[in-house]
Design a protein around this motif. Sequence first.
Motif, mmCIF file in Angstrom:
data_model
loop_
_atom_site.group_PDB
_atom_site.id
_atom_site.type_symbol
_atom_site.label_atom_id
_atom_site.label_comp_id
_atom_site.label_asym_id
_atom_site.label_seq_id
_atom_site.Cartn_x
_atom_site.Cartn_y
_atom_site.Cartn_z
ATOM 1 N N ALA B 64 0.880 -1.212 -0.015
ATOM 2 C CA ALA B 64 -0.039 0.157 -0.059
ATOM 3 C C ALA B 64 0.707 1.384 -0.218
ATOM 4 O O ALA B 64 0.658 2.157 -0.726
ATOM 5 N N ASN B 65 2.047 1.208 0.704
ATOM 6 C CA ASN B 65 2.909 2.268 0.881
ATOM 7 C C ASN B 65 3.461 2.576 -0.650
ATOM 8 O O ASN B 65 3.683 3.551 -1.017
ATOM 9 N N VAL B 66 3.782 1.684 -1.525
ATOM 10 C CA VAL B 66 4.497 1.641 -2.596
ATOM 11 C C VAL B 66 3.486 2.216 -3.731
ATOM 12 O O VAL B 66 4.054 3.150 -4.543
ATOM 13 N N VAL B 67 2.268 1.859 -3.652
ATOM 14 C CA VAL B 67 1.382 2.377 -4.456
ATOM 15 C C VAL B 67 0.477 3.428 -4.118
ATOM 16 O O VAL B 67 -0.347 4.051 -4.962
ATOM 17 N N GLY B 68 0.840 3.918 -2.891
ATOM 18 C CA GLY B 68 0.100 5.145 -2.325
ATOM 19 C C GLY B 68 -1.372 4.939 -1.889
ATOM 20 O O GLY B 68 -2.008 5.903 -2.319
ATOM 21 N N ILE B 69 -1.749 4.046 -1.539
ATOM 22 C CA ILE B 69 -2.834 3.859 -0.850
ATOM 23 C C ILE B 69 -2.863 3.762 0.526
ATOM 24 O O ILE B 69 -2.085 3.317 1.361
ATOM 25 N N ASN B 70 -3.961 4.306 1.072
ATOM 26 C CA ASN B 70 -4.325 4.552 2.757
ATOM 27 C C ASN B 70 -4.928 3.384 2.975
ATOM 28 O O ASN B 70 -6.382 3.561 2.752
ATOM 29 N N LEU B 71 -4.528 2.356 3.600
ATOM 30 C CA LEU B 71 -5.230 1.139 3.870
ATOM 31 C C LEU B 71 -6.384 1.538 4.834
ATOM 32 O O LEU B 71 -7.437 0.965 4.659
ATOM 33 N N GLU B 72 -6.259 2.391 5.697
ATOM 34 C CA GLU B 72 -7.458 2.528 6.849
ATOM 35 C C GLU B 72 -8.511 3.231 5.960
ATOM 36 O O GLU B 72 -9.691 2.941 6.167
ATOM 37 N N GLU B 73 -8.037 4.331 5.034
ATOM 38 C CA GLU B 73 -9.107 4.847 4.492
ATOM 39 C C GLU B 73 -10.051 4.181 3.630
ATOM 40 O O GLU B 73 -11.122 4.504 3.635
ATOM 41 N N VAL B 74 -9.162 3.313 2.615
ATOM 42 C CA VAL B 74 -10.024 2.613 1.792
ATOM 43 C C VAL B 74 -10.857 1.546 2.334
ATOM 44 O O VAL B 74 -11.797 1.258 1.916
ATOM 45 N N THR B 75 -10.405 1.036 3.432
ATOM 46 C CA THR B 75 -11.184 -0.054 4.066
ATOM 47 C C THR B 75 -12.429 0.542 4.656
ATOM 48 O O THR B 75 -13.438 -0.163 4.563
ATOM 49 N N MET B 76 -12.207 1.782 5.358
ATOM 50 C CA MET B 76 -13.236 2.271 6.107
ATOM 51 C C MET B 76 -14.467 2.764 5.100
ATOM 52 O O MET B 76 -15.567 2.835 5.241
ATOM 53 N N ALA B 77 -13.751 3.245 4.062
ATOM 54 C CA ALA B 77 -14.667 3.736 3.061
ATOM 55 C C ALA B 77 -15.587 2.487 2.325
ATOM 56 O O ALA B 77 -16.645 2.886 2.043
ATOM 57 N N LYS B 78 -14.977 1.492 2.414
ATOM 58 C CA LYS B 78 -15.861 0.192 2.008
ATOM 59 C C LYS B 78 -16.548 -0.499 3.000
ATOM 60 O O LYS B 78 -17.963 -0.922 2.520
ATOM 61 N N TYR B 79 -16.059 -0.806 3.931
ATOM 62 C CA TYR B 79 -16.717 -1.496 5.204
ATOM 63 C C TYR B 79 -16.767 -0.685 6.326
ATOM 64 O O TYR B 79 -15.992 -0.706 7.277
ATOM 65 N N ASN B 80 -17.997 0.039 6.220
ATOM 66 C CA ASN B 80 -18.077 0.849 7.425
ATOM 67 C C ASN B 80 -19.359 0.669 8.226
ATOM 68 O O ASN B 80 -20.441 0.894 7.972
ATOM 69 N N GLN B 81 -19.062 -0.546 9.020
ATOM 70 C CA GLN B 81 -20.118 -1.074 10.040
ATOM 71 C C GLN B 81 -21.264 -1.758 9.268
ATOM 72 O O GLN B 81 -22.242 -1.890 9.775
ATOM 73 N N LYS B 82 -21.004 -2.109 8.119
ATOM 74 C CA LYS B 82 -22.253 -2.980 7.416
ATOM 75 C C LYS B 82 -21.345 -3.664 6.096
ATOM 76 O O LYS B 82 -20.311 -3.208 5.609
#
Lengths: 105, 105
Positions: B64-82
Amino acid sequence: MHVYEFQDMMRQIYFHHDSKRGAEGTYLWLVEEVEELDEAIKGRDKKALEDEFADVLAWLASLANVVGINLEEVTMAKYNQKCPKCQSKPCQCTQSFTALPLGQH
Amino acid sequence: MHVYEFQDMMRQIYFHHDSKRGAEGTYLWLVEEVEELDEAIKGRDKKALEDEFADVLAWLASLANVVGINLEEVTMAKYNQKCPKCQSKPCQCTQSFTALPLGQH
């Protein structure tokens, strides 16, 4: 969100499915998502990349729930502010760890 | 530890190696660790299992660091309590999502 909170959220959303599917089936889903991550990297599609990173982390948490592993605990036990091999931050390893894994050349 | 803190710690420890190795080489390491996780699950060795879960998460963060992705942001954007498919917690999906992935039967 803490790693353990994310894992717990995955448990609340998916454990009824995950526990029924079992470790082997859940592992196969993780592998499927890791393969899709490769396609997203090669395709240079930002939205697909975001989705696939989220999916890999989600399935890793699901698998950890199925086999009874606390992801945050085990990760902090191994990677606690330093490389577990050279004990340094930044890592000072100079061997194969920095190159491609064996058999992948 | 927050997911983004873990990813940042991985950046501090490994980014000089990860950026030099690049996305493709780092992805191969992730795949290698996912395969070792399978061996640990089949071997029912608790210590190996803990190590391999830690390694998969570590290499996912490195990638994720190499390709410039924020793991927490993208995961919470997709899986947010549902579940992102049925929008429920617990997930109410009844289709292939709950079984083995396509082509893996």
